[in-house]
Design an enzyme around this catalytic site. Sequence first.
Site, PDB file in Angstrom:
ATOM      1  CG  PHE A 141      -1.871   1.193   1.161  1.00 51.54           C
ATOM      2  CD1 PHE A 141      -2.984   1.192   0.327  1.00 51.54           C
ATOM      3  CD2 PHE A 141      -1.626   2.343   1.910  1.00 51.54           C
ATOM      4  CE1 PHE A 141      -3.833   2.282   0.244  1.00 51.54           C
ATOM      5  CE2 PHE A 141      -2.466   3.443   1.836  1.00 51.54           C
ATOM      6  CZ  PHE A 141      -3.574   3.413   0.998  1.00 51.54           C
ATOM      7  CG  ASP A 226       5.471   3.595   1.994  1.00 55.02           C
ATOM      8  OD1 ASP A 226       5.460   4.254   3.053  1.00 55.02           O
ATOM      9  OD2 ASP A 226       4.471   3.438   1.270  1.00 55.02           O
ATOM     10  CE  LYS A 255      -1.096   5.557   7.840  1.00 55.44           C
ATOM     11  NZ  LYS A 255      -0.689   4.982   6.557  1.00 55.44           N
TER      12      LYS A 255
HETATM   13  C1  LIG Z   1      -0.945   5.257   5.133  1.00 55.58           C
HETATM   14  C2  LIG Z   1       0.099   4.834   4.185  1.00 55.58           C
HETATM   15  C3  LIG Z   1       0.299   5.511   2.966  1.00 55.58           C
HETATM   16  C4  LIG Z   1      -0.599   6.620   2.497  1.00 55.58           C
HETATM   17  O1  LIG Z   1      -0.521   7.730   3.321  1.00 55.58           O
HETATM   18  P1  LIG Z   1      -1.586   8.915   3.122  1.00 55.58           P
HETATM   19  O2  LIG Z   1      -1.134   9.942   4.101  1.00 55.58           O
HETATM   20  O3  LIG Z   1      -2.929   8.336   3.411  1.00 55.58           O
HETATM   21  O4  LIG Z   1      -1.478   9.367   1.718  1.00 55.58           O
HETATM   22  C5  LIG Z   1       1.350   5.108   2.163  1.00 55.58           C
HETATM   23  N1  LIG Z   1       2.156   4.099   2.527  1.00 55.58           N
HETATM   24  C6  LIG Z   1       1.981   3.422   3.679  1.00 55.58           C
HETATM   25  C7  LIG Z   1       2.933   2.328   4.032  1.00 55.58           C
HETATM   26  C8  LIG Z   1       0.946   3.756   4.542  1.00 55.58           C
HETATM   27  O5  LIG Z   1       0.761   3.074   5.671  1.00 55.58           O
END
Ligand SMILES: *Cc1c(COP(=O)(O)O)cnc(C)c1O
Length: 407
Positions: A141, A226, A255
């Site tokens: 994701f 990420d 986050k």
């Molecule tokens: C939450 C998340 C995203 C997306 O972040 P947003 O602030 O919602 O755009 C991307 N990568 C990972 C691993 C995430 O947990």
Amino acid sequence: MMNNQDITAKTREYVMNTYTRWPVAFARGQGMKLWDVAGKEYIDFVGGIAVCCLGHAHPSLAEALSRQARTLIHTSNLYHTEGQADLAERLINLSYPGKVFFANSGAEANEGAVKLARKYAKERHGGDGYPYEVITAENSFHGRTLAMLAATGQKDKQTPFEPLPVGFRHVPFNDLGAMEAAVSENTCAIMLEPIQGEAGVNVADKPYLEGVRSLCDERGLLLILDEVQTGIGRTGKWFAYEHYEMRPDIMTLAKGLGGGVPIGAIVAIGRLGEVFQPGDHGTTFGGSPLVCAAAHAVLDTIENERLVEKAALLGDYLQERLRALMEIEPSIVEIRGKGLLVAIELAEEVAPDVVDLCMARGVLTNKTGPRVIRLTPPLIVSERDIDLLIQALTDSLADVKKGETTR
Ligand SMILES: *Cc1c(COP(=O)(O)O)cnc(C)c1O
């Protein structure tokens, strides 16, 4: 004042129906606790999905925000601010020598990281045609913009929006052979989550991530990690890559970095920090004085309260208690995760019922799928909070067995 039902109904009427939401509206929070508009108290093991690392209404974050709001909220990136420069220095000192770009969300940080990788590859290649493909993992994701949707290895999320931007290729996670086989002359980078969060907390094996690092070195590829969910202490280290004998070329954060205030960041190593030049990339709100003040307060508090070390210790306690529950509870088949990013996998597709029953008991948890419950509590969680969670889970699993639900 409107009640939970009124607010739920009004949301349904005026807000696009993009989220499956519980019919509850929160009014305030304090530490690990939240209260809904009816005054019901909850203990929060969701933490705004790994965002509220200091819990709710932390005095140092509240004070920093209100002080900064009274001083200067926004000036644009036409100018400098001390808070932004200091925050970049701090992130570099916590990670590796390089440079930072400030964004507003995880998806935006990831999208910028891919742009950076493409520009770097194009400059190195010269001439027309260049390797621009990024390999990502199945069930990954990376966010919801069109390009990050293309990066995200989940067909069901992609299908409604096809055709998607080109340049992404997906391989099974934790399969080094598949990754090696997927690399071609078109590849410029590999992008991975060190722990797949949304997919249900799948931890990258050590030989896998270290093997991917070596593969990138051998084939001249950039490794983008990420760390939007795993960064800023969540896994018991500042960044999840520190659990491995390696580091990325580019890391993305979001986050936890603002403790609830929207901020994202790209951290690029060494000369990759020079790839973007004026005009290449930008964002209006990125790194504003307000969000940088919030991030400084978050980092200060994590340091002062030793929350990274605490996340490791409390994460161990959480997993220990969950494993003890698993021994007497055959409906739990696996516990996995690192630090305070933990999943409970169930034998049956009852995760929504368990989450619902825990909520009725005043404990917030989150499901990532029909059989997986994910826990991402604030880093300030205590052993007592964990004991309360275990009790709620024990009782809720027993209810599910008896066929009870709150519906
Ligand atoms: C939450 C998340 C995203 C997306 O972040 P947003 O602030 O919602 O755009 C991307 N990568 C990972 C691993 C995430 O947990």
